[in-house]
Design a protein around this motif. Structure first.
Motif, PDB file in Angstrom:
ATOM      1  N   PRO A  29     -26.829  16.153   9.456  1.00 47.21           N
ATOM      2  CA  PRO A  29     -28.123  15.804  10.054  1.00 47.21           C
ATOM      3  C   PRO A  29     -28.257  16.318  11.489  1.00 47.21           C
ATOM      4  O   PRO A  29     -29.333  16.738  11.904  1.00 47.21           O
ATOM      5  CB  PRO A  29     -28.135  14.277  10.019  1.00 47.21           C
ATOM      6  CG  PRO A  29     -27.228  13.929   8.886  1.00 47.21           C
ATOM      7  CD  PRO A  29     -26.167  14.995   8.879  1.00 47.21           C
ATOM      8  N   GLU A  30     -27.154  16.315  12.210  1.00 48.36           N
ATOM      9  CA  GLU A  30     -27.168  16.821  13.580  1.00 48.36           C
ATOM     10  C   GLU A  30     -27.468  18.313  13.605  1.00 48.36           C
ATOM     11  O   GLU A  30     -28.273  18.788  14.414  1.00 48.36           O
ATOM     12  CB  GLU A  30     -25.825  16.536  14.246  1.00 48.36           C
ATOM     13  CG  GLU A  30     -25.759  16.903  15.705  1.00 48.36           C
ATOM     14  CD  GLU A  30     -24.395  16.606  16.319  1.00 48.36           C
ATOM     15  OE1 GLU A  30     -24.300  16.732  17.536  1.00 48.36           O
ATOM     16  OE2 GLU A  30     -23.464  16.263  15.574  1.00 48.36           O
ATOM     17  N   GLN A  31     -26.852  19.074  12.708  1.00 48.04           N
ATOM     18  CA  GLN A  31     -27.102  20.510  12.642  1.00 48.04           C
ATOM     19  C   GLN A  31     -28.536  20.802  12.230  1.00 48.04           C
ATOM     20  O   GLN A  31     -29.154  21.729  12.752  1.00 48.04           O
ATOM     21  CB  GLN A  31     -26.135  21.170  11.650  1.00 48.04           C
ATOM     22  CG  GLN A  31     -24.713  21.219  12.142  1.00 48.04           C
ATOM     23  CD  GLN A  31     -23.751  21.681  11.066  1.00 48.04           C
ATOM     24  OE1 GLN A  31     -23.917  21.360   9.879  1.00 48.04           O
ATOM     25  NE2 GLN A  31     -22.743  22.437  11.459  1.00 48.04           N
ATOM     26  N   GLU A  86     -31.100  18.928  12.895  1.00 51.21           N
ATOM     27  CA  GLU A  86     -31.917  18.627  14.063  1.00 51.21           C
ATOM     28  C   GLU A  86     -31.882  19.789  15.055  1.00 51.21           C
ATOM     29  O   GLU A  86     -32.907  20.176  15.617  1.00 51.21           O
ATOM     30  CB  GLU A  86     -31.438  17.342  14.734  1.00 51.21           C
ATOM     31  CG  GLU A  86     -32.282  16.909  15.902  1.00 51.21           C
ATOM     32  CD  GLU A  86     -33.736  16.662  15.534  1.00 51.21           C
ATOM     33  OE1 GLU A  86     -34.606  16.945  16.366  1.00 51.21           O
ATOM     34  OE2 GLU A  86     -33.994  16.182  14.421  1.00 51.21           O
ATOM     35  N   TYR A  87     -30.702  20.370  15.265  1.00 50.21           N
ATOM     36  CA  TYR A  87     -30.590  21.533  16.155  1.00 50.21           C
ATOM     37  C   TYR A  87     -31.395  22.712  15.615  1.00 50.21           C
ATOM     38  O   TYR A  87     -32.033  23.440  16.374  1.00 50.21           O
ATOM     39  CB  TYR A  87     -29.133  21.946  16.348  1.00 50.21           C
ATOM     40  CG  TYR A  87     -28.320  20.974  17.160  1.00 50.21           C
ATOM     41  CD1 TYR A  87     -28.874  20.282  18.222  1.00 50.21           C
ATOM     42  CD2 TYR A  87     -26.985  20.746  16.863  1.00 50.21           C
ATOM     43  CE1 TYR A  87     -28.130  19.395  18.967  1.00 50.21           C
ATOM     44  CE2 TYR A  87     -26.229  19.859  17.608  1.00 50.21           C
ATOM     45  CZ  TYR A  87     -26.805  19.184  18.663  1.00 50.21           C
ATOM     46  OH  TYR A  87     -26.060  18.308  19.400  1.00 50.21           O
ATOM     47  N   TYR A  88     -31.349  22.900  14.311  1.00 46.67           N
ATOM     48  CA  TYR A  88     -32.108  23.983  13.693  1.00 46.67           C
ATOM     49  C   TYR A  88     -33.606  23.789  13.936  1.00 46.67           C
ATOM     50  O   TYR A  88     -34.304  24.718  14.326  1.00 46.67           O
ATOM     51  CB  TYR A  88     -31.805  24.041  12.193  1.00 46.67           C
ATOM     52  CG  TYR A  88     -32.548  25.119  11.470  1.00 46.67           C
ATOM     53  CD1 TYR A  88     -32.129  26.438  11.537  1.00 46.67           C
ATOM     54  CD2 TYR A  88     -33.684  24.828  10.721  1.00 46.67           C
ATOM     55  CE1 TYR A  88     -32.805  27.446  10.882  1.00 46.67           C
ATOM     56  CE2 TYR A  88     -34.371  25.831  10.065  1.00 46.67           C
ATOM     57  CZ  TYR A  88     -33.929  27.126  10.147  1.00 46.67           C
ATOM     58  OH  TYR A  88     -34.608  28.114   9.502  1.00 46.67           O
ATOM     59  N   ARG A  89     -34.091  22.582  13.708  1.00 47.66           N
ATOM     60  CA  ARG A  89     -35.508  22.289  13.945  1.00 47.66           C
ATOM     61  C   ARG A  89     -35.882  22.525  15.407  1.00 47.66           C
ATOM     62  O   ARG A  89     -36.950  23.053  15.718  1.00 47.66           O
ATOM     63  CB  ARG A  89     -35.817  20.848  13.555  1.00 47.66           C
ATOM     64  CG  ARG A  89     -35.856  20.629  12.063  1.00 47.66           C
ATOM     65  CD  ARG A  89     -36.324  19.210  11.724  1.00 47.66           C
ATOM     66  NE  ARG A  89     -36.017  18.918  10.346  1.00 47.66           N
ATOM     67  CZ  ARG A  89     -35.058  18.089   9.944  1.00 47.66           C
ATOM     68  NH1 ARG A  89     -34.354  17.410  10.812  1.00 47.66           N
ATOM     69  NH2 ARG A  89     -34.845  17.896   8.668  1.00 47.66           N
ATOM     70  N   MET A  90     -34.980  22.126  16.305  1.00 49.31           N
ATOM     71  CA  MET A  90     -35.226  22.305  17.725  1.00 49.31           C
ATOM     72  C   MET A  90     -35.325  23.797  18.080  1.00 49.31           C
ATOM     73  O   MET A  90     -36.203  24.206  18.843  1.00 49.31           O
ATOM     74  CB  MET A  90     -34.107  21.652  18.542  1.00 49.31           C
ATOM     75  CG  MET A  90     -34.410  21.528  20.015  1.00 49.31           C
ATOM     76  SD  MET A  90     -33.054  20.852  21.020  1.00 49.31           S
ATOM     77  CE  MET A  90     -32.231  19.716  19.975  1.00 49.31           C
ATOM     78  N   LEU A  91     -34.440  24.613  17.504  1.00 45.37           N
ATOM     79  CA  LEU A  91     -34.484  26.054  17.763  1.00 45.37           C
ATOM     80  C   LEU A  91     -35.781  26.678  17.243  1.00 45.37           C
ATOM     81  O   LEU A  91     -36.360  27.547  17.887  1.00 45.37           O
ATOM     82  CB  LEU A  91     -33.287  26.758  17.116  1.00 45.37           C
ATOM     83  CG  LEU A  91     -31.996  26.763  17.907  1.00 45.37           C
ATOM     84  CD1 LEU A  91     -30.881  27.394  17.090  1.00 45.37           C
ATOM     85  CD2 LEU A  91     -32.158  27.484  19.222  1.00 45.37           C
TER      86      LEU A  91
END
Length: 98
Positions: A48-50, A52-57
């Motif tokens: 889930p953390e990864q 979230e980072y993908y969405r942020m990028l």
């Protein structure tokens, strides 16, 4: 139906590593070992953390593209720099999907 049984020897650390990789891929240890033996591509699931980072990028890339478009007429040099940054993020996102 799988009826045959194969035993292999490995160290405790190797076994832990194999179990961890199988868990990250979301498959059993047996399936993981069979897949690697037959050189199948194993894709690990994202945490889930990864995700979230993908969405942020993705959001950053879109924002930088908007900023670049906004500055094209006023400051072409800044627009080009921001556009390159957005393109670099897009490239990383494409590699991330693979």
């Amino acid at each position: 139906m799988k009826r045959e049984f194969i035993q292999i020897r490995c160290s405790i650390y190797e076994k832990k590593l194999l179990k961890k990789r199988a868990a990250r891929a979301g498959i059993s240890l047996s399936e993981y070992i069979r897949s690697t033996a037959f050189e199948r591509n194993i894709v690990e699931r994202l945490t889930p953390e990864q995700l979230e980072y993908y969405r942020m990028l993705v959001e950053y890339k879109n924002n930088f593209t908007r900023i670049s478009n906004m500055f094209k007429k006023r400051d072409p040099k800044l627009a080009a720099t921001v556009e390159r940054l957005a393109e670099e993020i897009r490239t990383h996102l494409q590699n991330f999907k693979k």
